[in-house]
Design a protein around this motif. Sequence first.
Motif, PDB file in Angstrom:
ATOM      1  N   THR A 189       0.754 -11.069 -10.425  1.00  0.00           N
ATOM      2  CA  THR A 189       1.982 -11.186  -9.608  1.00  0.00           C
ATOM      3  C   THR A 189       1.889 -10.120  -8.501  1.00  0.00           C
ATOM      4  O   THR A 189       1.289  -8.939  -8.608  1.00  0.00           O
ATOM      5  CB  THR A 189       3.300 -10.978 -10.408  1.00  0.00           C
ATOM      6  N   ASN A 190       2.770 -10.637  -7.494  1.00  0.00           N
ATOM      7  CA  ASN A 190       2.892  -9.617  -6.095  1.00  0.00           C
ATOM      8  C   ASN A 190       3.408  -8.310  -6.805  1.00  0.00           C
ATOM      9  O   ASN A 190       3.139  -7.394  -6.351  1.00  0.00           O
ATOM     10  CB  ASN A 190       3.777 -10.229  -5.288  1.00  0.00           C
ATOM     11  N   GLU A 191       4.414  -8.595  -7.818  1.00  0.00           N
ATOM     12  CA  GLU A 191       5.253  -7.317  -8.268  1.00  0.00           C
ATOM     13  C   GLU A 191       4.140  -6.372  -8.974  1.00  0.00           C
ATOM     14  O   GLU A 191       4.340  -5.165  -8.891  1.00  0.00           O
ATOM     15  CB  GLU A 191       6.162  -7.795  -9.417  1.00  0.00           C
ATOM     16  N   ALA A 192       3.152  -6.930  -9.742  1.00  0.00           N
ATOM     17  CA  ALA A 192       2.364  -6.051 -10.301  1.00  0.00           C
ATOM     18  C   ALA A 192       1.346  -5.313  -9.331  1.00  0.00           C
ATOM     19  O   ALA A 192       0.851  -4.198  -9.463  1.00  0.00           O
ATOM     20  CB  ALA A 192       1.320  -7.029 -11.195  1.00  0.00           C
ATOM     21  N   VAL A 193       1.006  -6.089  -8.177  1.00  0.00           N
ATOM     22  CA  VAL A 193       0.383  -5.582  -7.031  1.00  0.00           C
ATOM     23  C   VAL A 193       0.926  -4.062  -6.523  1.00  0.00           C
ATOM     24  O   VAL A 193       0.363  -3.152  -6.527  1.00  0.00           O
ATOM     25  CB  VAL A 193      -0.086  -6.567  -5.981  1.00  0.00           C
ATOM     26  N   ASP A 194       2.426  -4.283  -6.294  1.00  0.00           N
ATOM     27  CA  ASP A 194       3.085  -3.013  -5.830  1.00  0.00           C
ATOM     28  C   ASP A 194       3.378  -2.117  -7.173  1.00  0.00           C
ATOM     29  O   ASP A 194       2.993  -1.042  -6.685  1.00  0.00           O
ATOM     30  CB  ASP A 194       4.350  -3.795  -5.228  1.00  0.00           C
ATOM     31  N   ASP A 195       3.624  -2.705  -8.196  1.00  0.00           N
ATOM     32  CA  ASP A 195       3.701  -1.707  -9.210  1.00  0.00           C
ATOM     33  C   ASP A 195       2.488  -0.477  -9.610  1.00  0.00           C
ATOM     34  O   ASP A 195       2.574   0.574  -9.743  1.00  0.00           O
ATOM     35  CB  ASP A 195       4.277  -2.284 -10.638  1.00  0.00           C
ATOM     36  N   LEU A 196       1.288  -1.384  -9.367  1.00  0.00           N
ATOM     37  CA  LEU A 196       0.187  -0.800  -9.587  1.00  0.00           C
ATOM     38  C   LEU A 196      -0.408   0.107  -8.376  1.00  0.00           C
ATOM     39  O   LEU A 196      -1.442   0.782  -8.491  1.00  0.00           O
ATOM     40  CB  LEU A 196      -0.920  -1.610 -10.160  1.00  0.00           C
ATOM     41  N   GLY A 197       0.383  -0.040  -7.265  1.00  0.00           N
ATOM     42  CA  GLY A 197       0.023   0.721  -6.032  1.00  0.00           C
ATOM     43  C   GLY A 197      -1.581   0.225  -5.520  1.00  0.00           C
ATOM     44  O   GLY A 197      -2.323   1.011  -4.857  1.00  0.00           O
ATOM     45  N   LEU A 198      -1.916  -1.173  -5.716  1.00  0.00           N
ATOM     46  CA  LEU A 198      -3.125  -1.644  -5.363  1.00  0.00           C
ATOM     47  C   LEU A 198      -3.223  -1.698  -3.761  1.00  0.00           C
ATOM     48  O   LEU A 198      -2.532  -2.171  -3.225  1.00  0.00           O
ATOM     49  CB  LEU A 198      -3.574  -2.785  -5.927  1.00  0.00           C
ATOM     50  N   VAL A 199      -4.460  -1.294  -3.208  1.00  0.00           N
ATOM     51  CA  VAL A 199      -4.920  -1.431  -1.726  1.00  0.00           C
ATOM     52  C   VAL A 199      -6.338  -1.639  -1.551  1.00  0.00           C
ATOM     53  O   VAL A 199      -7.012  -1.173  -2.443  1.00  0.00           O
ATOM     54  CB  VAL A 199      -4.395  -0.112  -1.077  1.00  0.00           C
TER      55      VAL A 199
END
Length: 68
Positions: A39-49
């Motif tokens: 999920t997009n939310e997981a990308v943000d929560d995990l701080g993925l870059v």
Amino acid sequence: MKISARNALPGTIVAIKKGATTAHVTLDVAGIKITASITNEAVDDLGLVVGGTATAIVKASDVLIAVA
């Protein structure tokens, strides 16, 4: 973090493509690209870059191979 899965593949994030609700995150693991849908939310929560590090954890009961 401890996890029971034995297929933990550390790599570098080379692409993040966000859609309406789901993102495709691609890791380079020793020259092999692995893509996960999260999920997009997981990308943000995990701080993925892109350029960051992450681990692909594979837990599956079956791996199928097909040819045409």
